[in-house]
Design an enzyme around this catalytic site. Sequence first.
Site, short mmCIF file in Angstrom:
data_model
loop_
_atom_site.label_atom_id
_atom_site.label_comp_id
_atom_site.label_asym_id
_atom_site.label_seq_id
_atom_site.Cartn_x
_atom_site.Cartn_y
_atom_site.Cartn_z
N ASP A 186 -25.22 -2.79 -51.27
CA ASP A 186 -25.87 -1.78 -52.09
C ASP A 186 -27.33 -1.62 -51.66
O ASP A 186 -27.68 -1.93 -50.53
CB ASP A 186 -25.75 -2.16 -53.57
CG ASP A 186 -25.58 -0.95 -54.48
OD1 ASP A 186 -26.55 -0.19 -54.64
OD2 ASP A 186 -24.47 -0.77 -55.03
N ASP A 195 -30.89 -13.15 -65.04
CA ASP A 195 -29.44 -13.17 -65.22
C ASP A 195 -28.67 -13.14 -63.89
O ASP A 195 -27.43 -13.10 -63.89
CB ASP A 195 -28.99 -12.00 -66.09
CG ASP A 195 -28.18 -12.43 -67.31
OD1 ASP A 195 -27.90 -13.63 -67.43
OD2 ASP A 195 -27.83 -11.57 -68.13
N HIS A 219 -30.34 0.60 -58.21
CA HIS A 219 -28.88 0.74 -58.23
C HIS A 219 -28.19 -0.59 -57.99
O HIS A 219 -27.30 -1.00 -58.74
CB HIS A 219 -28.48 1.77 -57.18
CG HIS A 219 -27.05 2.19 -57.22
ND1 HIS A 219 -26.05 1.53 -56.53
CD2 HIS A 219 -26.43 3.23 -57.86
CE1 HIS A 219 -24.89 2.14 -56.74
NE2 HIS A 219 -25.10 3.18 -57.55
N ASN A 233 -25.27 -18.01 -70.74
CA ASN A 233 -26.54 -18.70 -70.49
C ASN A 233 -27.59 -18.39 -71.55
O ASN A 233 -28.76 -18.73 -71.39
CB ASN A 233 -27.08 -18.35 -69.10
CG ASN A 233 -27.46 -16.88 -68.99
OD1 ASN A 233 -27.01 -16.05 -69.78
ND2 ASN A 233 -28.27 -16.54 -68.00
N ILE A 237 -26.75 -10.42 -70.53
CA ILE A 237 -25.37 -9.96 -70.55
C ILE A 237 -24.47 -10.96 -69.83
O ILE A 237 -24.93 -11.98 -69.33
CB ILE A 237 -25.25 -8.57 -69.89
CG1 ILE A 237 -25.66 -8.65 -68.41
CG2 ILE A 237 -26.10 -7.54 -70.64
CD1 ILE A 237 -25.30 -7.43 -67.60
N ALA A 330 -13.72 4.97 -50.06
CA ALA A 330 -12.91 4.49 -51.18
C ALA A 330 -11.44 4.85 -51.06
O ALA A 330 -10.56 4.06 -51.45
CB ALA A 330 -13.46 5.04 -52.50
N TYR A 332 -9.65 5.08 -48.47
CA TYR A 332 -8.96 4.37 -47.40
C TYR A 332 -7.94 3.41 -48.01
O TYR A 332 -8.19 2.76 -49.02
CB TYR A 332 -9.99 3.60 -46.56
CG TYR A 332 -9.42 2.84 -45.40
CD1 TYR A 332 -8.61 3.46 -44.46
CD2 TYR A 332 -9.72 1.50 -45.22
CE1 TYR A 332 -8.10 2.76 -43.38
CE2 TYR A 332 -9.23 0.79 -44.14
CZ TYR A 332 -8.41 1.42 -43.22
OH TYR A 332 -7.90 0.72 -42.15
N SER A 397 -19.99 4.17 -59.74
CA SER A 397 -20.73 3.01 -59.24
C SER A 397 -20.69 1.85 -60.23
O SER A 397 -20.77 0.69 -59.84
CB SER A 397 -22.20 3.38 -58.99
OG SER A 397 -22.38 3.97 -57.74
#
Length: 433
Positions: A186, A195, A219, A233, A237, A330, A332, A397
């Site tokens: 990415d 996190d 992103h 933890n 999240i 994607a 493929y 995404s």
Amino acid sequence: MGAACLATWSEPALADAGDLPSPLEAQQTTGIALADEGSSYEAGQVLVTLRRGTTLTQAQALVGQADSLARSYLEPDDLVGASVRNGIIADDADLDPVLQLELADGITVAQAAAELSQDECVADVQPSWLLSLEDDGAGTPDQLDPQTTSVNDPSASRQWGLGAMQLPSAWDLTRSNHEVAVAVFDTGVRTTHEDLRNNLIAQYNAYEKGADVSDGKNHGTHVAGIACAQANNGLGIAGTSYNANLVAVKVSDKYGSRMTPAAVIEAYNYLLSHKALGVRVVNLSVGAAVSSTSAFNDALCQRITAAKNAGILTVSSAGNGSGAYRCYPADYDDCLSVINVAKSDGGYVRSSTSNYNMPGVGPTTKNSTKDISAPGAGIYSTVNSSDSAYGNDSGTSMASPAVAGIAALCFARNPSLTPAQVQSILQSTATDL
């Protein structure tokens, strides 16, 4: 590499004076659409796949004799995930080596492909597809009742996807717990985020071939958190994988505004030559709209298949755009392609901004199929603005890493599973929308 090979890096060769085909003739010969130049694929650049065993001398002759290229000699940076060993251009993952070459002014990609493909040492010539990020804006999280989870992460109640995918129940059965790794290809990752930092085990900048994976776009940090944020933890999240190791691979420029197939090829070669990292899943939340399945014959897809054969499943976003189109890579066949769903009136529907299957496309349609759906609207995850920052984003995404994390759970539960088996498990147990 001997001294003679070193010398050839800077030795220009003389070009032949042969005529190139016209742009229209080249389009007919190669199938590369002129209308897509600059919109679907990059103008002025091609990816050339060489046959294994091609020497540096042969490659220099190819470049030196070509009328379509900007330079008549090769430079080391023209090699993608490859190096010269004993005079031979060798791919780092032992596949067909790849060159990224710049074209002369006024030359179309189709013309270059038509010319270069005639050389006996060339296996394939493809455009450099314009990859883009598959998010469609921050969005607002759906108004949902808080989810009751078995983790102590304070914002897990804002992750509506956890309950939608029944992850608390899944975590009672299995957790990744650092037994497998997910690689996120990415815009980079904020490696110091509270996190993410404890799950991060490796980083690589495939765009610049270095170590800096700073996220200039946000992103990649958001995507990484969806799959790999540290669970239980007491912070932020929980990632869907429940503590899979994270391998952050940057495939964009500094600002996250430019991504190329060459960088993604470099990223796969890095993984395939670093198997000790234990990566079983790649998340690829980037893509391009392509008009033909011929795009899936290229060097990037060759590496996706090589990764699959090495036990690594590629999960990829199916694209946004409120319509149906073929998405590269994607669609493929060796990718698990993910569309985006949202919450609606107590149920789940395809997001209004998600790409989906074209008319007539079914499960067996070659290189055209979206495979599965996952929550991707108003997704709360880690963001890049500080080490303790979180926020919302939407798009395929965001749906893709949710599935990537669940795939990691499957591999953690049974390491002997193949990528095809994990994909089959995910599809057969999913709810048909």
